[in-house]
Design a protein around this motif. Structure first.
Motif, short mmCIF file in Angstrom:
data_model
loop_
_atom_site.label_atom_id
_atom_site.label_comp_id
_atom_site.label_asym_id
_atom_site.label_seq_id
_atom_site.Cartn_x
_atom_site.Cartn_y
_atom_site.Cartn_z
N LEU A 1 0.96 -1.21 -0.01
CA LEU A 1 -0.34 0.15 -0.23
C LEU A 1 0.87 1.23 0.04
O LEU A 1 1.95 1.11 0.72
CB LEU A 1 -0.87 -0.02 1.23
N ASP B 1 -8.81 0.24 2.65
CA ASP B 1 -7.23 0.13 2.80
C ASP B 1 -6.59 1.42 2.42
O ASP B 1 -5.35 1.37 1.84
CB ASP B 1 -7.07 -0.81 1.19
N LYS C 1 -5.06 -1.23 -4.04
CA LYS C 1 -6.25 -1.32 -3.10
C LYS C 1 -7.37 -2.24 -3.58
O LYS C 1 -7.24 -2.38 -4.90
CB LYS C 1 -6.61 0.00 -2.40
#
Length: 312
Positions: free
Chosen positions: A114, A146, A118
């Motif tokens: 990340l 996310d 996502k």
């Protein structure tokens, strides 16, 4: 110090739940898994958790509004006395109310580095982009998918000829290594004496002309030219408590505070008869604004008159 109580939410096989559970069996692990809950009564991970002696809860989410279902899960987490929540393949978007309730105490693991990739179909997207490195991330949960602060990551090389399945299998191994380590670090950051002292010191020394020194075996904070206004107490007199000692208005207020919230306030040894109040810091759920307010109030009660009315 008691271990933090963690509830794990799953929707399927629960392999990351198992990694968290088995890691928690180590003597030096700061957390224990006290509940595994699922939004699918047939989730295979439930049987594994039950076989390991962990209480489980399952309820199908169909037919319930998001907030209604989350309230059911929250009630189970509360009933189990959970301090933290770990999402482990939990395939549900969470309501804002649920996220707000567990803010800073709920984590998720995602199979990408990340903020890249996502959502779903991560490995397909990595391969389609021709990337040479992927991995996994553990992050705090926020209302956006996310999108919370990343607490830890592990990089995994993409091999020539990888398919989504082969890449996923290697990243899953990395997930199992990363998740328990990051959860343990999060728990310790909320409950370890060093972390708690660092937070108290930051707040106390931000007050005008505040200084620190050891006093009576504890680290104390005082106003230059004035008196002590706070002490950080760690297992002082072998009481097993990590707390902050500040000045109440007297023994009557002290007694009232303890009666109203005995889980938060306590009567400290030696300073208790003088009207000081102890505030527990080791519960894992500290209201730092409340603590800052107490430090400020105690500072005003201890500062010289020329300073006590300073606006800040």
């Amino acid at each position: 110090m008691p271990k933090s109580r963690v509830g794990v939410l799953i929707s399927g096989r629960g392999s990351n739940m198992a990694a968290l559970l088995y890691a928690s069996r180590a003597e030096d692990c700061p957390y224990e898994v006290v509940l595994v809950a699922a939004n699918d009564p047939d989730a295979p991970g439930l049987a594994l958790a039950a076989a390991e002696g962990v209480p489980t809860f399952a309820r199908a989410h169909q037919g319930l509004k998001r907030a209604e279902f989350d309230a059911i899960i929250d009630a189970e987490l509360t009933r189990a006395g959970c301090d933290h929540v770990a999402l482990a393949g939990y395939m549900r978007l969470l309501s804002p109310e649920f996220v707000a309730k567990w803010q800073g105490r709920m984590v998720n693991i995602h199979p990408s580095l990340l903020p890249a990739h996502k959502g779903l179909h991560v490995h397909e997207a990595v391969l389609a982009a021709g990337e040479t490195v992927s991995g996994c991330s553990v992050h705090l949960v926020t209302p956006e998918l996310d999108d919370g602060p990343v607490l830890g990551q592990t990089r995994v090389v993409v091999l020539p000829g990888d398919t989504p399945d082969t890449l996923a299998a290697r990243i899953l191994i990395a997930e199992h290594q990363l998740y328990p380590r990051v959860l343990a670090a999060l728990v310790q950051s909320r409950t370890s004496p060093d972390a708690l002292l660092a937070r108290v010191r930051q707040l106390a020394l931000a007050l005008p002309e505040a200084e620190e020194k050891l006093s009576h075996g504890s680290l104390g904070f005082f106003v230059r030219g004035g008196k002590f206004f706070a002490y950080f107490s760690y297992d002082h007199h072998h009481d097993g408590v990590t707390g902050l000692l500040v000045k109440a208005s007297g023994v009557e207020e002290q007694a009232q505070l303890i009666e109203n919230d005995p889980g938060l306030y306590y009567r400290p040894a030696y300073l208790g008869p003088s009207g000081w109040i102890g505030i527990r810091l080791d519960t894992g759920d500290n209201d730092w604004q409340h603590i800052e307010d107490w430090l400020t109030r105690s500072w005003r009660a201890s500062a010289p008159k020329r300073m006590a009315m300073l606006p800040f």
